[in-house]
Every structure is written in structure tokens, then in C-alpha cells.
Scaffold this active site. Structure first.
Site, PDB file in Angstrom:
ATOM      1  N   CYS A   6       3.688 -12.173  -0.806  1.00  0.00           N
ATOM      2  CA  CYS A   6       2.961 -13.279  -1.439  1.00  0.00           C
ATOM      3  C   CYS A   6       3.922 -14.350  -1.973  1.00  0.00           C
ATOM      4  CB  CYS A   6       2.107 -12.758  -2.594  1.00  0.00           C
ATOM      5  SG  CYS A   6       1.121 -11.323  -2.157  1.00  0.00           S
TER       6      CYS A   6
ATOM      7  N   SER B 266       9.476  -2.836  -0.557  1.00  0.00           N
ATOM      8  CA  SER B 266       9.077  -3.348  -1.871  1.00  0.00           C
ATOM      9  C   SER B 266       9.339  -4.847  -2.037  1.00  0.00           C
ATOM     10  CB  SER B 266       9.850  -2.574  -2.949  1.00  0.00           C
ATOM     11  OG  SER B 266       9.352  -2.860  -4.220  1.00  0.00           O
TER      12      SER B 266
ATOM     13  N   ARG C 116      12.313   7.019  -8.563  1.00  0.00           N
ATOM     14  CA  ARG C 116      11.023   7.678  -8.317  1.00  0.00           C
ATOM     15  C   ARG C 116      11.138   9.069  -7.708  1.00  0.00           C
ATOM     16  NH1 ARG C 116       6.620   4.249  -9.944  1.00  0.00           N
ATOM     17  NH2 ARG C 116       7.629   2.269 -10.325  1.00  0.00           N
TER      18      ARG C 116
ATOM     19  N   TYR D  31     -14.827 -20.199 -26.036  1.00  0.00           N
ATOM     20  CA  TYR D  31     -14.721 -21.662 -26.019  1.00  0.00           C
ATOM     21  C   TYR D  31     -13.889 -22.181 -27.189  1.00  0.00           C
ATOM     22  CZ  TYR D  31     -15.819 -26.415 -27.366  1.00  0.00           C
ATOM     23  OH  TYR D  31     -15.694 -27.710 -27.782  1.00  0.00           O
TER      24      TYR D  31
ATOM     25  N   GLU E 213      10.175   3.037   6.929  1.00  0.00           N
ATOM     26  CA  GLU E 213       9.982   1.580   7.024  1.00  0.00           C
ATOM     27  C   GLU E 213      10.886   1.043   8.119  1.00  0.00           C
ATOM     28  OE1 GLU E 213       8.074  -1.080   5.679  1.00  0.00           O
ATOM     29  OE2 GLU E 213       9.317  -2.092   7.172  1.00  0.00           O
TER      30      GLU E 213
ATOM     31  N   ALA F 179       0.833  -1.211   0.000  1.00  0.00           N
ATOM     32  CA  ALA F 179       0.000   0.000   0.000  1.00  0.00           C
ATOM     33  C   ALA F 179       0.869   1.263   0.000  1.00  0.00           C
ATOM     34  CB  ALA F 179      -0.930  -0.006   1.211  1.00  0.00           C
TER      35      ALA F 179
ATOM     36  N   ARG G 236       3.844  10.678  -9.097  1.00  0.00           N
ATOM     37  CA  ARG G 236       3.585  10.758 -10.535  1.00  0.00           C
ATOM     38  C   ARG G 236       2.580  11.881 -10.833  1.00  0.00           C
ATOM     39  NH1 ARG G 236       3.322   6.392 -15.085  1.00  0.00           N
ATOM     40  NH2 ARG G 236       5.332   6.090 -14.154  1.00  0.00           N
TER      41      ARG G 236
ATOM     42  N   VAL H 265       8.274   4.120  13.357  1.00  0.00           N
ATOM     43  CA  VAL H 265       7.456   5.242  13.845  1.00  0.00           C
ATOM     44  C   VAL H 265       6.786   4.792  15.141  1.00  0.00           C
ATOM     45  CG1 VAL H 265       5.499   6.748  13.331  1.00  0.00           C
ATOM     46  CG2 VAL H 265       7.127   6.135  11.532  1.00  0.00           C
TER      47      VAL H 265
HETATM   48  C1  LIG Z   1       2.852 -15.895   3.282  1.00  0.00           C
HETATM   49  C2  LIG Z   1       1.898 -14.891   2.695  1.00  0.00           C
HETATM   50  C3  LIG Z   1       1.399 -15.087   1.415  1.00  0.00           C
HETATM   51  C4  LIG Z   1       0.518 -14.153   0.865  1.00  0.00           C
HETATM   52  N1  LIG Z   1       0.017 -14.386  -0.403  1.00  0.00           N
HETATM   53  C5  LIG Z   1      -0.829 -13.476  -0.953  1.00  0.00           C
HETATM   54  C6  LIG Z   1      -1.311 -13.675  -2.280  1.00  0.00           C
HETATM   55  O1  LIG Z   1      -0.984 -14.672  -2.959  1.00  0.00           O
HETATM   56  N2  LIG Z   1      -2.154 -12.747  -2.804  1.00  0.00           N
HETATM   57  C7  LIG Z   1      -2.537 -11.631  -2.102  1.00  0.00           C
HETATM   58  O2  LIG Z   1      -3.292 -10.802  -2.632  1.00  0.00           O
HETATM   59  N3  LIG Z   1      -2.090 -11.416  -0.831  1.00  0.00           N
HETATM   60  C8  LIG Z   1      -1.245 -12.311  -0.247  1.00  0.00           C
HETATM   61  N4  LIG Z   1      -0.747 -12.089   1.017  1.00  0.00           N
HETATM   62  C9  LIG Z   1      -1.165 -10.878   1.748  1.00  0.00           C
HETATM   63  C10 LIG Z   1      -0.340  -9.682   1.321  1.00  0.00           C
HETATM   64  O3  LIG Z   1       1.018  -9.958   1.422  1.00  0.00           O
HETATM   65  C11 LIG Z   1      -0.693  -8.505   2.201  1.00  0.00           C
HETATM   66  O4  LIG Z   1      -2.079  -8.290   2.105  1.00  0.00           O
HETATM   67  C12 LIG Z   1       0.021  -7.230   1.781  1.00  0.00           C
HETATM   68  O5  LIG Z   1       1.404  -7.351   1.938  1.00  0.00           O
HETATM   69  C13 LIG Z   1      -0.491  -6.062   2.626  1.00  0.00           C
HETATM   70  O6  LIG Z   1       0.117  -4.886   2.201  1.00  0.00           O
HETATM   71  P1  LIG Z   1       0.253  -3.655   3.188  1.00  0.00           P
HETATM   72  O7  LIG Z   1       1.035  -2.629   2.450  1.00  0.00           O
HETATM   73  O8  LIG Z   1      -1.070  -3.309   3.739  1.00  0.00           O
HETATM   74  O9  LIG Z   1       1.092  -4.213   4.419  1.00  0.00           O
HETATM   75  P2  LIG Z   1       2.563  -4.839   4.411  1.00  0.00           P
HETATM   76  O10 LIG Z   1       2.904  -5.414   3.114  1.00  0.00           O
HETATM   77  O11 LIG Z   1       2.622  -5.734   5.612  1.00  0.00           O
HETATM   78  O12 LIG Z   1       3.472  -3.564   4.659  1.00  0.00           O
HETATM   79  C14 LIG Z   1       3.417  -2.860   5.867  1.00  0.00           C
HETATM   80  C15 LIG Z   1       4.822  -2.363   6.158  1.00  0.00           C
HETATM   81  O13 LIG Z   1       4.747  -1.451   7.245  1.00  0.00           O
HETATM   82  C16 LIG Z   1       5.909  -1.609   8.044  1.00  0.00           C
HETATM   83  N5  LIG Z   1       5.617  -1.041   9.372  1.00  0.00           N
HETATM   84  C17 LIG Z   1       4.675  -1.474  10.235  1.00  0.00           C
HETATM   85  N6  LIG Z   1       4.666  -0.706  11.354  1.00  0.00           N
HETATM   86  C18 LIG Z   1       5.628   0.237  11.177  1.00  0.00           C
HETATM   87  C19 LIG Z   1       6.106   1.314  11.975  1.00  0.00           C
HETATM   88  N7  LIG Z   1       5.568   1.575  13.173  1.00  0.00           N
HETATM   89  N8  LIG Z   1       7.104   2.083  11.493  1.00  0.00           N
HETATM   90  C20 LIG Z   1       7.641   1.826  10.268  1.00  0.00           C
HETATM   91  N9  LIG Z   1       7.233   0.808   9.480  1.00  0.00           N
HETATM   92  C21 LIG Z   1       6.231   0.026   9.913  1.00  0.00           C
HETATM   93  C22 LIG Z   1       6.109  -3.117   8.037  1.00  0.00           C
HETATM   94  O14 LIG Z   1       7.423  -3.476   8.382  1.00  0.00           O
HETATM   95  C23 LIG Z   1       5.748  -3.484   6.599  1.00  0.00           C
HETATM   96  O15 LIG Z   1       6.883  -3.515   5.763  1.00  0.00           O
HETATM   97  C24 LIG Z   1       0.131 -13.010   1.601  1.00  0.00           C
HETATM   98  C25 LIG Z   1       0.626 -12.813   2.905  1.00  0.00           C
HETATM   99  C26 LIG Z   1       1.491 -13.751   3.454  1.00  0.00           C
HETATM  100  C27 LIG Z   1       2.010 -13.535   4.842  1.00  0.00           C
END
Ligand SMILES: Cc1cc2nc3c(=O)[nH]c(=O)nc-3n(C[C@H](O)[C@H](O)[C@H](O)COP(=O)(O)OP(=O)(O)OC[C@H]3O[C@@H](n4cnc5c(N)ncnc54)[C@H](O)[C@@H]3O)c2cc1C
Length: 448
Positions: free
Chosen positions: A43, A39, A70, A426, A33, A12, A22, A80
Site C-alpha cells: 500500500c 513483510s 517470532r 460535533y 516467499e 495474509a 502466538r 513453491v
Molecule cells: C500500489 C498498491 C497500493 C495498494 N494500496 C492499498 C491500500 O491503501 N489499502 C489496502 O487495503 N490495500 C491496498 N493495496 C492492496 C494490498 O496491497 C493487497 O490487498 C495485499 O497486499 C494482499 O495481501 P496478500 O497477503 O493476500 O498478498 P500479497 O501481499 O501480494 O502477498 C503474497 C505473497 O506471496 C508471494 N508468492 C506468490 N506466489 C508464490 C509462490 N508460488 N511461492 C512463494 N511465494 C509466492 C508473493 O511474492 C507475495 O509476496 C494496494 C496494492 C497495490 C499494488
């Protein structure tokens, strides 16, 4: 120059950062982070741990390459610790040195993902007990995985199932304990039974309706799992806890950023929280469900990226709305493809909907064509409006194609009568004259 700060450097957060920059290149954007990496493909973790892909291929950008390509500042190893909306600042510390840091913002995005929910039993802090939410977890489990022989997975959600296959492929003995009476409780029991069969076919042990009592250890290290299943203590060199996750919304404490009814950060369609100028996106935020017509939690990457994109556009002053998500997922469990979208029968009943469902068995292509593979398709329809509200596809053929058709039909508000005649492509190598989805639609219509 307007300052945008983004907490969380993955699906996200980085999508938002890239999109905002952009649209408005004048913005000064800083991503914070706590991990050394940004990045990364969460998944892809099961495939990385199975040695199918290299660690490098999971990471799309290093902090340096993202900055360079970027024009967005990236500060890794910065945790944080608080948001101070009145002073428009976030405060925290460096993970490596402990140095205190603080960043001013005009607009802020909270995209901190999830945190694991641990079971309330003794032993969860023993060594070799793992959860799996990010790349740090994947790195930590790698070394103990080399020597482990017996692995217990607690929880048969999609992460538990993907990792069961991964550990099995590495030659480990795997046993899954699940507290519900079925694996993968996001689908109906009759569909889950097919996955159960597949896991056992490959020699993965499964105990459903299992009550976990304790993780037991020798000195500080886990060596077994005690349940009330009559199996005594199941030996375990590693225990993986897939016992649920919850939005990582700790930073909203002591602010006016509201937590919603579903338990995530409440946002409007622009992904803005209850504090103007502060946005939330991804798994820490709630997601609008157009079927239930209320916000829900949604822990998948596709939705996180879309929410991030909308938040990024709005932080760059373009007005964009997120239309919501219906819970479309697909996963691989050994030779099976497992996909679901919308509401399951149980979820429909929980919403007090009068639902009718039917499951059919079909081939993924014309049965005379070589390698035609079995598929089970289940459609769930709301009786009064005859609208499709949910679908599940499990089988050895292409489940994702069928679930994407169903997801599109649900999103478009299609009636089952319209779906049953949908003009799908099909030719014998790809489908049957009547695709499995159309056959399922006709079958459920007979019950309406
Ligand atoms: C094993 C596994 C397989 C998956 N497979 C799939 C799939 O096939 N398809 C699919 O759609 N989804 C899949 N998912 C889910 C997907 O990975 C997550 O939904 C997605 O990563 C969420 O994105 P996000 O940006 O919300 O959170 P994240 O990707 O978790 O990113 C959040 C970031 O915030 C950072 N952060 C948190 N708190 C703080 C703080 N206080 N200060 C600084 N940094 C902080 C964390 O370190 C992390 O890097 C999978 C998840 C797992 C665990």
C-alpha cells in the site's frame, strides 16, 4: 511437533504465521516467499516511488528479524511450484540457485496474493512496460522512472490513480487510458466525475471509453501507446498496466482445492479450503460478502490481514470465523479523498436490488470555521428494507471518517432512518451540527 507451512510472506501469510505461533508456541511454522523481501507494505508503494517515504520504511521485518522475534522460520527466494496434498508436502525451487526444495506440512496456508491480468494486445512484453502488484515491481520501475518524461497508465483503477499522482509529483507528463466511460468504476459515475475533474485540474490527461490497440516500441523498448481514440500514438517512455488482477491460485491446479464461483480459492468461514488442513487467505481466496450473501473477490490489504488472522487461529486449533467484508476502501487522488463501501448503484442493480440513492454536497466542518472543505456524500439504500447497502464519499475533507460510519451502519444492518439520527460527535473544527452523513441520510429518505 506439528508443522505449519505458509506460502506467501506478506499481509495474509505473515499475519497468519504470527497469530498461529502466538496461540500455539509449540507449532513449527515455516513461511516460504519467492521474493527476497517479506513483510512489505504494498500500500505504501506510491509514496515510496514519490520519494515521500524511504524504501526501508516500507519493510517492517527482515526475514532474520521476523525469525528472531517470532520464532517462525522464513525461507525467502523459494518459489513453491506444487502442492501435493496426498503426501502432505509442497515442492518448489530456489529462485537464486535453482535448487529443488520440498517441505512437509500438517497444515498449509496458501496466501499467494494476486497476479496481473494483461490486456490482449501486442507489445505487453516490451521493456519499460510494468504492472504493479508487489515490491519487486516497485523496485523494477524505479530506475527507468528517473529518466522517463512521458508515462501512460492503462486503466484508471485505484492503483492507476494513485500512481498517476505519484508520477505527476515527479514532474512526468501523465496520460491515462480507461476502457470504461469513467475513471474508478467501483464508484458511481457522478462521483467519478469529481475525480476526473481533479485529475484534469492537475494536468493529467484522461481518455475514457478508450480502446487499447497496441503498445508500440522502438527495438525492444516501449515508446508509445496506440488506441482507437483518434489520438494516434501517445508517446510513452513507460507504460503502467493497471488492467486488473486475478487471484494467484495456480498452485491449486491438480489438487482437490476448489476454485469458487467468483474465481478465487473457495474457503469456508474458517478460511479452510475444500481439502481439510489446507487453508487459503488474502487476495488469492474468496471473501464472503454479507450484502450479496455470496463469496466475491476482494483485493485489499485490510481484508487479507483479517483473513490471515482467522486462518492462523484455526491452524492453531482455535475455532474462529471470518464474518466477511463489504469492500471498504479509501484513496488519495491529489487533493481529493475518495472512499467507498458496500455496493455501488450499478452493483446493486446487478444484484437485482431495487435501490434508491442520493448525493449531497456538504462541508466537512462548520462552514464558518477556517478551512472548511467540500465533501460529496452519496448513500445507496435498498428500498423495501430501507437498509443502507452502499456509500461513497469524495471531497477535500475527511472522507474516511464518513465512510467508516457508513461501513459500520451497513455491517450492523442499520436502517437509513436509524442512520439519519445516529449520535455523532460535533464541534465546529470537526463536523457540522448535522454531519454530512446525516444530511445525506435525510436526503435519501425523502426519495423512499
Ligand atoms: C500500489 C498498491 C497500493 C495498494 N494500496 C492499498 C491500500 O491503501 N489499502 C489496502 O487495503 N490495500 C491496498 N493495496 C492492496 C494490498 O496491497 C493487497 O490487498 C495485499 O497486499 C494482499 O495481501 P496478500 O497477503 O493476500 O498478498 P500479497 O501481499 O501480494 O502477498 C503474497 C505473497 O506471496 C508471494 N508468492 C506468490 N506466489 C508464490 C509462490 N508460488 N511461492 C512463494 N511465494 C509466492 C508473493 O511474492 C507475495 O509476496 C494496494 C496494492 C497495490 C499494488
Amino acid at each position: 511437533m506439528e508443522k505449519v507451512v505458509i506460502i506467501g510472506g506478506n499481509a495474509a501469510g505473515l499475519t497468519a504465521a504470527a497469530r498461529a505461533k502466538r496461540i500455539d508456541p509449540r507449532l513449527s511454522i515455516t513461511v516460504l516467499e519467492k521474493l527476497p523481501h517479506i513483510s512489505y507494505s504494498t500500500c505504501g508503494i506510491p509514496y515510496f516511488l514519490s520519494n515521500l517515504v524511504t524504501p526501508e520504511s516500507l519493510i517492517s521485518y527482515s526475514p532474520e528479524s521476523f525469525e528472531k522475534e517470532r520464532g517462525i522460520k522464513v525461507k525467502t527466494q523459494v518459489r513453491v511450484e506444487s502442492i501435493v496434498p496426498s503426501r502432505r508436502r509442497v515442492e518448489g525451487s530456489r529462485v537464486d540457485t535453482g535448487e529443488k526444495v520440498s517441505f512437509p506440512f500438517d497444515r498449509l496456508l496458501v496466501s499467494t496474493g494476486v497476479k496481473p491480468r494483461l490486456p490482449d494486445v501486442p507489445g505487453t512484453s516490451l521493456q519499460n512496460v510494468f504492472t504493479m502488484v508487489n515490491i519487486g515491481d516497485a523496485m523494477r520501475i524505479r530506475e527507468p522512472l528517473q529518466t522517463a518524461r512521458n508515462i501512460v497508465i492503462v486503466g484508471a483503477g485505484y492503483v492507476g490513480l494513485e500512481l498517476a499522482e505519484c508520477f505527476h509529483s515527479l514532474g512526468k507528463t501523465v496520460h491515462i487510458f480507461e476502457k470504461e466511460p469513467q475513471v474508478l468504476s467501483s464508484i458511481d459515475p457522478d462521483m467519478a466525475a469529481i475525480i476526473d475533474y481533479e485529475l484534469r485540474r492537475y494536468g493529467v490527461g484522461i481518455s475514457v471509453s478508450a480502446k487499447l490497440l497496441a503498445l508500440v516500441g522502438n527495438k525492444d523498448r516501449v515508446d508509445g501507446v496506440k488506441t482507437a481514440s483518434g489520438l494516434g500514438v501517445m508517446p510513452a517512455d513507460i507504460v503502467l498496466l493497471d488492467t486488473g488482477v486475478e487471484p494467484n491460485s495456480d498452485l491449486t491446479a491438480e489438487t482437490d482445492i476448489r476454485i469458487g464461483q467468483a474465481g478465487g480459492i473457495a474457503v469456508n468461514a474458517n478460511m479452510e479450503t475444500t481439502v481439510p488442513g489446507i487453508y487459503a487467505a488474502g487476495n488469492c481466496a474468496e471473501t464472503w460478502c454479507p450484502i450479496r450473501r455470496r463469496p466475491v473477490l476482494n483485493f485489499i490489504g485490510t481484508v487479507a490481514a483479517k483473513q490471515g488472522r482467522i486462518a492462523g487461529e484455526n491452524m492453531a486449533a482455535r475455532r474462529s470465523r471470518f464474518f466477511g467484508a463489504i469492500g471498504t476502501t479509501v484513496l488519495k487522488v491529489f487533493d481529493l479523498n475518495v472512499a467507498r463501501t458496500g455496493l455501488s448503484s450499478r452493483e446493486g442493480a446487478m444484484e437485482r436490488m431495487d435501490v434508491v440513492s442520493e448525493r449531497i454536497e456538504a462541508q466537512d466542518r462548520t462552514s464558518y470555521y477556517p478551512d472548511a472543505r467540500k465533501l460529496w456524500v452519496k448513500l445507496i439504500v435498498e428500498r423495501a428494507g430501507r437498509k443502507l447497502i452502499g456509500a461513497q464519499v469524495v471531497g477535500y475533507g475527511d472522507a474516511s471518517k464518513r465512510i467508516d460510519i457508513a461501513a459500520t451502519a451497513i455491517t450492523a444492518g442499520m436502517r437509513i432512518d436509524e442512520l439519519s439520527q445516529l449520535d455523532l460527535a460535533y464541534s465546529p473544527p470537526y463536523s457540522s451540527l448535522w454531519d454530512a452523513v446525516l444530511v445525506a441520510a435525510q436526503a435519501v429518505m425523502r426519495k423512499l
